[in-house]
Every structure is written in C-alpha cells, then in structure tokens.
Design a protein around this motif. Structure first.
Motif, PDB file in Angstrom:
ATOM      1  N   LYS A 101       0.834  -1.211   0.000  1.00  0.00           N
ATOM      2  CA  LYS A 101       0.000   0.000   0.000  1.00  0.00           C
ATOM      3  C   LYS A 101       0.866   1.258   0.000  1.00  0.00           C
ATOM      4  O   LYS A 101       0.406   2.323  -0.436  1.00  0.00           O
ATOM      5  N   PHE A 102       2.090   1.139   0.462  1.00  0.00           N
ATOM      6  CA  PHE A 102       2.986   2.298   0.498  1.00  0.00           C
ATOM      7  C   PHE A 102       3.645   2.450  -0.877  1.00  0.00           C
ATOM      8  O   PHE A 102       4.483   1.649  -1.272  1.00  0.00           O
ATOM      9  N   GLY A 103       3.204   3.480  -1.606  1.00  0.00           N
ATOM     10  CA  GLY A 103       3.702   3.696  -2.960  1.00  0.00           C
ATOM     11  C   GLY A 103       2.852   3.038  -4.024  1.00  0.00           C
ATOM     12  O   GLY A 103       3.251   2.978  -5.190  1.00  0.00           O
ATOM     13  N   GLU A 104       1.653   2.576  -3.642  1.00  0.00           N
ATOM     14  CA  GLU A 104       0.797   1.881  -4.602  1.00  0.00           C
ATOM     15  C   GLU A 104       0.290   2.835  -5.681  1.00  0.00           C
ATOM     16  O   GLU A 104      -0.141   3.953  -5.413  1.00  0.00           O
ATOM     17  N   ASN A 105       0.335   2.379  -6.929  1.00  0.00           N
ATOM     18  CA  ASN A 105      -0.172   3.139  -8.064  1.00  0.00           C
ATOM     19  C   ASN A 105      -1.592   2.687  -8.408  1.00  0.00           C
ATOM     20  O   ASN A 105      -2.063   1.656  -7.913  1.00  0.00           O
ATOM     21  N   SER A 106      -2.249   3.432  -9.262  1.00  0.00           N
ATOM     22  CA  SER A 106      -3.653   3.150  -9.588  1.00  0.00           C
ATOM     23  C   SER A 106      -3.844   1.796 -10.262  1.00  0.00           C
ATOM     24  O   SER A 106      -4.917   1.189 -10.163  1.00  0.00           O
ATOM     25  N   ASP A 107      -2.818   1.286 -10.957  1.00  0.00           N
ATOM     26  CA  ASP A 107      -2.948   0.000 -11.644  1.00  0.00           C
ATOM     27  C   ASP A 107      -2.439  -1.164 -10.815  1.00  0.00           C
ATOM     28  O   ASP A 107      -2.297  -2.286 -11.305  1.00  0.00           O
ATOM     29  N   GLY A 108      -2.151  -0.899  -9.534  1.00  0.00           N
ATOM     30  CA  GLY A 108      -1.703  -1.970  -8.651  1.00  0.00           C
ATOM     31  C   GLY A 108      -0.215  -2.116  -8.542  1.00  0.00           C
ATOM     32  O   GLY A 108       0.282  -2.922  -7.747  1.00  0.00           O
ATOM     33  N   GLY A 109       0.535  -1.371  -9.332  1.00  0.00           N
ATOM     34  CA  GLY A 109       1.987  -1.382  -9.231  1.00  0.00           C
ATOM     35  C   GLY A 109       2.461  -0.570  -8.030  1.00  0.00           C
ATOM     36  O   GLY A 109       1.662   0.068  -7.334  1.00  0.00           O
TER      37      GLY A 109
END
Length: 412
Positions: free
Chosen positions: A22-30
């Motif tokens: 969750k820390f640094g999560e991008n909108s596409d799950g990366g």
C-alpha cells in the motif's frame, strides 16, 4: 510444520505483502517507491513501527538502511543477516525486494516464538536502495553496509528533476556513513523472486543460486554517411543501419552457438536521421552480455569485436565501441549452498541449483561475507511490472527454507 501453521504462514505472508504494498501503490496496482522520497520515508517508518510492535529492536544506520534485530544469547559478536531492498523500480511489482524483507521478519518471528533466543544475533535489513531508479547509482544500501561507497561519486549525482543526491539524503534525515564497517556479520541470506521463468517452466519450488552472472554492457556507434534515398546507388552507399543489422545478426548467431548460460541482448537502437527518404548515416545500439564465467564473457566479447570491425571495414563504416559496464561473475558461498540444499533434501522439496541472470544485493555481500541467494518462481518470468506474481504456496515454501537456514546458522 503442521498444516495449521502452514495455513497461518500463508495468510500472514499474503497479508504482509498487501500491507507493505500500500505504500507507494499506483492506480494499476503497481508500486513506486524511490530512494529518499516522502513515500520511501513513510514506508521505512511504518515498517520500523511494525518491527517494534512485534517486540524486536529496530534501528537505522546513517544512510537509512533499516534493521530489525533479535539478540543472541552466547555469540553476541556474531550476526546472521537476511533481508533485501525496500525501493522499487517505477511502477514495479509487489514482490521484488520487499519479499526478502517480509520473509525475513516472518522467519525471525517464527524462530523466536518456536525456539526462543538464538545463540547468534539475527537481523533483517530493509536496504535503502538497490534499483538505481531515482539516481544513476545502484546497490546504495548494501554497498554502505560492506563499506564500498566512493563519497565523491555521490556528490555529483542528480535525479531527473535536478535534485542532488546529497540534498535528497539530508532532507530525508540521513547522511554519509562514518562508522566503521561491521565485523560481526557472519553470513547474508537473501530470499528473492527469480524474475525469470526457469523455475516455473521446470516446475521447481525453490532455486538455490550458485552464481550471479557477470555482465558487460556496451554502446556501439556505427557511422556511415547520410544521403538521398533516391539518388544514391546501392553500391555507393555507406549505410550505417545496413551495417548494424549485419552486426546484430552475427552477434545473435554467435550467442546461440555458445549456448546456455550465455545471453546477449541488443535492446536499444537509435537511427540518425531516422527519416524515410534518407540513407541512415549513424546508428547507436546497445549490447548486454551475461555469463557465469568471466573467461567465457571475455572470449565472446572479443569475437564480437572482431566481427564488428570486420563488417565495418567491408562496408566502409567507422565504428566506436564503448564498454561502460564490466561486472564480474559472483559465486555464492558453497558451504551455505550445501546447507540450503541439505535442508531442501531433508524436507523433500523440489529444488534446482541454478544461476541468477539478474543482479542482486547478494553479489555485493558475497565479496565480503559468506552469502546465499534463494529463489522462488516468478509467473511467466514477469518482474519490474504490476503483473509480477508468485503463488502463495511458493512464497511460503521459500520462507520455510529461509526459516530452516536461519535456524541452522543462528541456533546451532
């Protein structure tokens, strides 16, 4: 380990991965988590708090490597280290790097809860950086631990926004390492996804790495003469792209003839002027060569150089070859490899002795202390990508091997 504990381990692993991702999560799950950014700081601080909640000592070194520590009872000047890097590539996956940290913390907690205090210290490290994704420098975390950083090199580095390395480091609350190199580290064990497809294809649960490949990287400039596509006869041309295509074909054919484990890759080609109706006057292309044996890399690249020069002369071209990276192969410690192999055979695990085609923090440690690298499969070999995936059964199998290895080294 009984069935109930195995299911508990699977859930603990899956939950830990989702929490940390969750820390640094991008909108596409990366995940994007670059060195000394606000996101990186938030991640390390959250991890530090979690380590303390679990009852372990947590501390940073000067540069921001985060350590979790379980004190030993008898040999307090001997430490068994495990872990990996907390940073990611831009829009990377949920396993590269952080699996080794997650696995290390789970393993250390399991060992403490099951066997109590070890004879030797166990530490898990969340290394500050490995990828080189923000600044053009790799292995910042591990190189600081073993004392192989040139301060002058770092003073010149800037990221793509023009922010200097030292400025970013100071802003994050860290500084250059001034303490002496640690002499208590007796072994380093890294758990990592393979980032290749070999284990999945061969249906193996565990990879025990014997060598990390050496790498040579080149930028090759082929210079001919740009000219009109309609008025320049074929026999009078100095076509840089035509010459380059012959060079690349020869390189690939030669690599195939060498066979595994040698690999050669031309991944970047720039054509100048790159226009439909102009004979290409210049081409710049990259070449990446890897093998587990230094002599094989040298022999192959010498043959490549001869072939390039031969084609250049025949086609009236000028070629410049720049070898900008020359990393030697790094063997893992044979004693540690045998210990892990023995643990796998005792437990009846489906394992493979193999090499790593990618670089890892283990190669930095291996030059200074006994080091081992444990792989788990990567689905379709995908890594550095949001689609990065390993079955939970394989992840927990790797953690169990790590648990057994740490027990062997710290409790015996």
């Amino acid at each position: 380990m009984n069935a109930h504990k195995e299911l508990s381990l699977e859930k603990q692993t899956a939950d830990f991965i989702e929490w940390l991702s969750k820390f640094g999560e991008n909108s596409d799950g990366g995940v994007t988590r670059l060195l000394y950014t606000d996101c990186w700081i938030e991640t390390q601080e959250a991890l530090k708090n979690l380590i303390k909640e679990k009852g372990f000592e947590a501390y940073y070194d000067e540069v921001g490597n985060l350590f979790a520590r379980l004190e030993g009872s008898d040999f307090k000047k001997e430490t068994i280290l495990t872990g990996s890097h907390i940073d990611t590539v831009v829009n990377g996956g949920k396993l590269d790097g952080q699996l080794g940290i997650i696995g290390g913390i789970i393993a250390m907690e399991y060992l403490r809860n099951t066997y109590g205090q070890p004879l030797r210290n166990i530490e898990v490290v969340a290394m500050a950086e490995e990828e080189g994704s923000r600044f053009p420098f790799t292995f910042w975390g591990s190189k600081n631990i073993v004392g192989s950083v040139d301060r002058e090199t770092m003073e010149e580095l800037k990221d793509e926004d023009g922010i200097g390395f030292i400025e970013a480091m100071h802003k994050a609350g860290f500084d250059f390492k001034n303490s002496k190199v640690r002499d208590d580290l007796k072994a380093f064990i890294e758990l990592h996804i393979e980032q290749g497809g070999v284990l999945e294809i061969e249906q193996k649960s565990i990879g025990i790495v014997e060598h990390i490949v050496g790498q040579k990287r080149y930028m090759i400039e082929v210079e001919g003469e740009a000219n009109h596509a309609g008025t320049t006869p074929m026999g009078y041309r100095k076509d840089a792209l035509h010459g380059t295509s012959k060079m690349i074909s020869e390189i690939m054919d030669l690599a195939i003839s060498y066979g595994d484990p040698l690999v050669a890759t031309v991944g970047k080609v720039e054509v100048v002027p790159n226009t439909t109706n102009v004979v290409p006057g210049k081409v710049i292309f990259s070449l990446d060569v890897r093998h587990t044996q230094k002599d094989a890399i040298i022999k192959f690249t010498n043959e490549v150089t001869e072939k390039i020069e031969e084609i250049s002369k025949k086609m009236n071209l000028k070629t410049t070859i720049n070898n900008y990276m020359d990393g030697e192969p790094v063997p893992m410690d044979s004693n540690l490899v045998n210990i892990i192999k023995g643990e796998c055979e005792t437990k009846g695990l489906n394992y493979k002795l193999m090499h790593s085609g990618a670089g890892h923090d283990s190669q930095i440690f291996a030059e200074h202390i006994p080091t081992a690298l444990i792989f788990v499969p990567s689905h379709k070999g995908i890594s550095h990508n949001p689609a990065e995936f390993t079955k939970i059964e394989d992840l927990t199998e790797g953690i169990k091997v790590l648990i057994d290895t740490l027990y062997n080294l710290a409790y015996k």
